[in-house]
Scaffold this motif. Structure first.
Motif, mmCIF file in Angstrom:
data_model
loop_
_atom_site.group_PDB
_atom_site.id
_atom_site.type_symbol
_atom_site.label_atom_id
_atom_site.label_comp_id
_atom_site.label_asym_id
_atom_site.label_seq_id
_atom_site.Cartn_x
_atom_site.Cartn_y
_atom_site.Cartn_z
ATOM 1 N N SER A 1 36.595 47.097 47.000
ATOM 2 C CA SER A 1 36.246 46.336 45.800
ATOM 3 C C SER A 1 35.203 45.280 46.143
ATOM 4 C CB SER A 1 37.484 45.633 45.251
ATOM 5 O OG SER A 1 38.500 46.572 45.091
ATOM 6 N N HIS A 2 34.205 45.196 45.268
ATOM 7 C CA HIS A 2 33.154 44.210 45.476
ATOM 8 C C HIS A 2 33.504 42.909 44.749
ATOM 9 C CE1 HIS A 2 28.548 43.753 46.034
ATOM 10 N NE2 HIS A 2 29.206 42.731 46.477
ATOM 11 N N ILE A 3 34.008 43.099 43.532
ATOM 12 C CA ILE A 3 34.387 41.934 42.727
ATOM 13 C C ILE A 3 35.874 42.042 42.423
ATOM 14 C CG2 ILE A 3 33.963 40.674 40.575
ATOM 15 C CD1 ILE A 3 31.291 42.160 40.401
ATOM 16 N N VAL A 4 36.598 40.976 42.692
ATOM 17 C CA VAL A 4 38.034 40.973 42.430
ATOM 18 C C VAL A 4 38.332 39.832 41.467
ATOM 19 C CG1 VAL A 4 40.316 40.693 43.442
ATOM 20 C CG2 VAL A 4 38.538 41.921 44.706
ATOM 21 N N ILE A 5 38.948 40.164 40.336
ATOM 22 C CA ILE A 5 39.268 39.138 39.342
ATOM 23 C C ILE A 5 40.776 38.968 39.277
ATOM 24 C CG2 ILE A 5 39.049 38.452 36.922
ATOM 25 C CD1 ILE A 5 36.609 40.220 36.732
ATOM 26 N N ARG A 6 41.239 37.744 39.361
ATOM 27 C CA ARG A 6 42.679 37.486 39.334
ATOM 28 C C ARG A 6 43.034 36.457 38.270
ATOM 29 N NH1 ARG A 6 42.877 41.514 41.112
ATOM 30 N NH2 ARG A 6 43.352 42.254 43.198
ATOM 31 N N ASP A 7 43.952 36.848 37.381
ATOM 32 C CA ASP A 7 44.527 35.939 36.371
ATOM 33 C C ASP A 7 43.460 35.125 35.644
ATOM 34 O OD1 ASP A 7 47.088 36.737 37.164
ATOM 35 O OD2 ASP A 7 47.003 35.332 38.853
ATOM 36 N N LEU A 8 42.423 35.796 35.226
ATOM 37 C CA LEU A 8 41.329 35.098 34.561
ATOM 38 C C LEU A 8 41.648 34.888 33.087
ATOM 39 C CD1 LEU A 8 38.274 34.149 34.860
ATOM 40 C CD2 LEU A 8 37.711 36.363 33.883
ATOM 41 N N ASN A 9 41.566 33.627 32.671
ATOM 42 C CA ASN A 9 41.745 33.297 31.259
ATOM 43 C C ASN A 9 40.555 32.469 30.804
ATOM 44 O OD1 ASN A 9 44.508 34.054 30.011
ATOM 45 N ND2 ASN A 9 44.947 33.452 32.135
ATOM 46 N N VAL A 10 39.997 32.827 29.656
ATOM 47 C CA VAL A 10 38.853 32.076 29.135
ATOM 48 C C VAL A 10 39.142 31.647 27.705
ATOM 49 C CG1 VAL A 10 36.417 32.164 28.528
ATOM 50 C CG2 VAL A 10 37.211 33.295 30.610
ATOM 51 N N HIS A 11 38.979 30.358 27.472
ATOM 52 C CA HIS A 11 39.075 29.828 26.107
ATOM 53 C C HIS A 11 37.699 29.321 25.706
ATOM 54 C CE1 HIS A 11 43.292 29.659 27.344
ATOM 55 N NE2 HIS A 11 43.601 29.655 26.052
ATOM 56 N N ILE A 12 37.231 29.715 24.519
ATOM 57 C CA ILE A 12 35.982 29.149 24.002
ATOM 58 C C ILE A 12 36.299 28.485 22.667
ATOM 59 C CG2 ILE A 12 33.639 29.618 23.218
ATOM 60 C CD1 ILE A 12 33.571 31.990 25.086
ATOM 61 N N GLU A 13 35.982 27.195 22.589
ATOM 62 C CA GLU A 13 36.269 26.386 21.401
ATOM 63 C C GLU A 13 37.705 26.601 20.929
ATOM 64 O OE1 GLU A 13 33.092 27.410 18.802
ATOM 65 O OE2 GLU A 13 31.688 26.021 19.792
ATOM 66 N N GLY A 14 38.626 26.557 21.869
ATOM 67 C CA GLY A 14 40.044 26.651 21.536
ATOM 68 C C GLY A 14 40.576 28.067 21.354
ATOM 69 N N LYS A 15 39.668 29.050 21.282
ATOM 70 C CA LYS A 15 40.143 30.426 21.084
ATOM 71 C C LYS A 15 40.344 31.114 22.431
ATOM 72 C CE LYS A 15 37.658 31.280 16.983
ATOM 73 N NZ LYS A 15 36.394 31.861 16.655
ATOM 74 N N HIS A 16 41.409 31.859 22.516
ATOM 75 C CA HIS A 16 41.727 32.569 23.760
ATOM 76 C C HIS A 16 40.927 33.881 23.792
ATOM 77 C CE1 HIS A 16 45.270 33.356 26.745
ATOM 78 N NE2 HIS A 16 44.105 33.380 27.316
ATOM 79 N N ILE A 17 39.797 33.882 24.483
ATOM 80 C CA ILE A 17 38.900 35.042 24.418
ATOM 81 C C ILE A 17 39.276 36.107 25.445
ATOM 82 C CG2 ILE A 17 36.500 35.809 24.510
ATOM 83 C CD1 ILE A 17 36.896 33.930 22.235
ATOM 84 N N LEU A 18 39.550 35.698 26.677
ATOM 85 C CA LEU A 18 39.958 36.656 27.707
ATOM 86 C C LEU A 18 41.363 36.291 28.182
ATOM 87 C CD1 LEU A 18 36.738 37.087 29.879
ATOM 88 C CD2 LEU A 18 37.633 38.635 28.140
ATOM 89 N N LYS A 19 42.243 37.307 28.198
ATOM 90 C CA LYS A 19 43.656 37.025 28.483
ATOM 91 C C LYS A 19 44.105 37.723 29.760
ATOM 92 C CE LYS A 19 44.207 36.999 23.508
ATOM 93 N NZ LYS A 19 44.351 37.943 22.388
ATOM 94 N N ASN A 20 44.494 36.928 30.756
ATOM 95 C CA ASN A 20 45.083 37.452 32.004
ATOM 96 C C ASN A 20 44.352 38.658 32.565
ATOM 97 O OD1 ASN A 20 47.199 35.553 31.933
ATOM 98 N ND2 ASN A 20 48.184 36.801 30.349
ATOM 99 N N ILE A 21 43.089 38.481 32.840
ATOM 100 C CA ILE A 21 42.313 39.611 33.358
ATOM 101 C C ILE A 21 42.540 39.752 34.858
ATOM 102 C CG2 ILE A 21 39.986 40.553 33.655
ATOM 103 C CD1 ILE A 21 40.657 40.374 30.750
ATOM 104 N N ASN A 22 42.922 40.955 35.277
ATOM 105 C CA ASN A 22 43.024 41.284 36.693
ATOM 106 C C ASN A 22 42.258 42.570 36.912
ATOM 107 O OD1 ASN A 22 45.012 39.410 38.158
ATOM 108 N ND2 ASN A 22 45.954 39.822 36.165
ATOM 109 N N LEU A 23 41.332 42.541 37.856
ATOM 110 C CA LEU A 23 40.406 43.666 37.937
ATOM 111 C C LEU A 23 39.836 43.765 39.342
ATOM 112 C CD1 LEU A 23 39.271 45.573 35.757
ATOM 113 C CD2 LEU A 23 37.425 43.970 35.420
ATOM 114 N N ASP A 24 39.622 45.000 39.789
ATOM 115 C CA ASP A 24 38.947 45.214 41.069
ATOM 116 C C ASP A 24 37.770 46.133 40.822
ATOM 117 O OD1 ASP A 24 41.903 44.736 41.540
ATOM 118 O OD2 ASP A 24 41.071 44.459 43.562
ATOM 119 N N ILE A 25 36.564 45.579 40.884
ATOM 120 C CA ILE A 25 35.388 46.393 40.582
ATOM 121 C C ILE A 25 34.861 46.988 41.877
ATOM 122 C CG2 ILE A 25 33.046 46.363 39.654
ATOM 123 C CD1 ILE A 25 34.031 44.179 37.732
ATOM 124 N N PRO A 26 34.812 48.333 41.935
ATOM 125 C CA PRO A 26 34.473 48.996 43.197
ATOM 126 C C PRO A 26 33.007 48.853 43.589
ATOM 127 C CG PRO A 26 35.124 50.594 41.522
ATOM 128 C CD PRO A 26 35.158 49.269 40.873
#
Lengths: 269, 298
Positions: free
Chosen positions: A21-46
């Motif tokens: 995996s080149h990019i590893v994403i763990r427990d990523l959460n993104v809020h924009i202006e109070g809105k929950h846009i990305l929820k618990n992202i876990n990812l391994d990009i090869p």
């Protein structure tokens, strides 16, 4: 914050047992202006492959892509938690240097945005910023990268002309060459062919396929046929969550989720 | 029914064309009127002599306009040297660095500054800028001055053109697509490098247009300038010298001493001169802008 726990992560890792995996994403959460846009992202990009992010409009595809090179921070009122590891380094760590990590990732946006300068300077801009002053070296870089994207023969006699005079397809290839000139490891594409005609689209797609031996490529696309044509892996995002991640043929032909199946068949858009 | 609708359409079209013609003709008549009124002076002296003669002494029959032309240019130049960099940086800060909240509260405030009557700026200049130059700035350079000077007028004028320049440049900067900035940032450029090489380059025609508008305003600004510029009809040799711009000449003397032959005509000629300078200047600016726009947006 760095804990690897959720079941989705395990699923994601299943896919990559054989690949690095080149990019590893763990427990990523993104809020924009109070809105929950990305929820618990876990990812391994090869590594050295094309991964497409698909999903209905507004599901968070582009946001996900922009968290990878920290471009999201320039939008106001954003809060990001979790970690994104590139080659094992957390790009959201407090001491991570943003210019350094962005240099590692070439971004190809929806529409080509040539910089307000000549064709030559568009390519030379990145290397110049990073300290290459030698004229001969710059000329070499410009020629190599323009050849890389098949633009050299078309523009070699007018390198001093404004980049905005090129056709839109040429501009997009120029933008790709501009990104490659800073020697990135990863290419991020945000619906990079959506403004192009079919022939230019094909040129860009072929370029991306030919580049995957040297780069890790992550594309956002809303065109399923394109995802099928170019990608090795597909991420299906729905409502800010990753519903499915796997080899292209698995996700498109044998989706595990009902929603993925409906999307692939064209019932949701 | 249809004929009435078409008739209305025709009436609107023709009457708006007429109105356009009327407002344009006002400018033409203004120019013609000034030429007519300044004709007696132009008959008695050659144009070249009027523009190059340094002595202004209407009593003795000397009508040299060079001091006023020099005064106008000097005051405007000083104002621009102060205002242009400050306004660009302010606008850059407001659009690129400031939070949305700060930007939205500052911009209306700047528009209020634009609405303040010039005489207030003049009072501020007399009470604050003039003494400051006399007591603090001039001594640094070892110069003695009353404070009423080209520099004072330039500072007051610069502050007066801030609002218009800042708000136009902010608008220009806001039209630059985020994706263009993202393109530069994603190559690993810092924010300042992006501002320097991309944003300001892209905004250059807009910044020049804003400067042109500001200069046109500066050329014509009267009251505030005449309150602090010193009003001595001599060519200023330093920024601490007094100056005498054309609008101040007209405002100070119009209606007085009209008994002196050719005096009224001379004042009219100075108005014509101002008219011509502003026209010429806008014309040149237009050419530069067209060139710039063709260069990178062709």
């Amino acid at each position: 914050m760095h804990a690897v726990s959720s079941s989705k992560t395990e699923k994601a890792q299943d896919v990559n047992t054989q690949v690095q995996s080149h990019i590893v994403i763990r427990d990523l959460n993104v809020h924009i202006e109070g809105k929950h846009i990305l929820k618990n992202i876990n990812l391994d990009i090869p590594n050295h492959s094309v991964t497409s992010i698909i999903g209905p409009s507004g599901c968070g595809k582009t946001t996900l892509l922009k968290t990878l090179n920290r471009l999201l921070e320039d939008v106001s009122d954003v809060s990001i938690s979790g970690s994104v590891l590139v080659n094992g380094e957390d790009i959201y760590a407090p001491d991570a240097e943003v210019t350094h990590l962005r240099k590692k990732m070439g971004l190809l946006s929806q529409k080509p945005f040539p910089l307000p300068m000549s064709i030559f300077d568009n390519i030379a801009y990145g290397p110049k910023i990073h300290g290459i002053k030698n004229k001969k070296k710059l000329q070499e870089i410009v020629e190599t990268q323009l050849r890389n994207v098949g633009l050299w023969e078309e523009v070699k006699d007018r390198l001093d002309a404004s980049a905005t005079r090129l056709s839109i397809g040429q501009q997009q290839r120029l933008c790709l060459a501009r990104g490659l000139a800073v020697e990135p490891e990863i290419i991020l594409g945000d619906e990079s062919t959506s403004a192009l005609d079919p022939i230019s689209t094909q040129t860009i797609e072929n370029l991306l396929i030919s580049l995957k031996d040297a780069y890790t490529i992550v594309l956002v696309t809303h065109i399923l046929r394109q995802a099928r044509r170019v990608s090795d892996y597909i991420i299906f995002v729905y409502n800010g969550e990753i519903l499915e991640f796997g080899k292209t043929e698995d996700v498109l032909l044998r989706p595990k989720h009902e929603i993925t199946r409906q999307y692939v068949k064209g019932f949701i858009s | 029914m249809n004929t009435i609708r078409l008739l209305k359409d025709k009436i609107v079209r023709n009457s708006s064309a007429l109105l356009l013609f009327l407002s344009l003709s006002v400018v033409v008549f203004m120019g013609l009127g000034l030429v007519y009124k300044s004709w007696p002076l132009l008959e008695s002296e050659s144009l070249f002599r009027l523009l190059t003669e340094k002595i202004w002494s209407p009593m003795k029959g000397y009508f040299g306009f060079l001091p006023f032309i020099a005064g106008t240019l000097a005051v405007t130049t000083v104002a621009l040297i102060i205002a242009v960099p400050l306004c660009i940086l302010t606008a850059v800060y407001l659009t690129e660095y400031a939070s949305k909240g700060l930007r939205n509260s500052i911009l209306p405030l700047i528009n209020v500054l634009a609405a303040l009557p010039p005489v207030l700026y003049g009072v501020w200049g007399v009470l604050f800028v003039v003494p400051m130059i006399k007591e603090y700035i001039a001594p640094i350079f070892g110069v003695e001055t009353s404070g009423y000077s080209v520099l004072a007028a330039g500072i007051v004028l610069a502050v007066m053109i801030f609002p218009i320049m800042i708000s136009i440049i902010v608008e220009v900067l806001q039209t630059i697509p985020d994706e263009l900035k993202a393109a530069s940032l994603s190559l690993g450029a810092t924010k300042w490098e992006t501002i320097q090489h991309i944003i300001l380059a892209k905004a250059k025609p807009g910044i020049i247009a804003a400067t042109v508008l500001a200069i046109s305003r500066a050329f014509g600004e009267t009251i505030a300038v005449l309150m602090v510029c010193g009003n001595i009809p001599k060519i200023p040799t330093s920024i601490f010298d007094a100056g005498y711009p054309i609008p101040a000449l007209i405002a100070n003397n119009f209606g007085e001493m009209m008994s002196i032959p050719l005096y009224e005509s001379a004042l009219m000629f100075s108005a014509l001169l101002l008219f011509a300078i502003i026209f010429l200047f806008n014309f040149i600016a237009r050419i530069i802008l067209n060139r710039l726009e063709n260069k990178y947006n062709g």
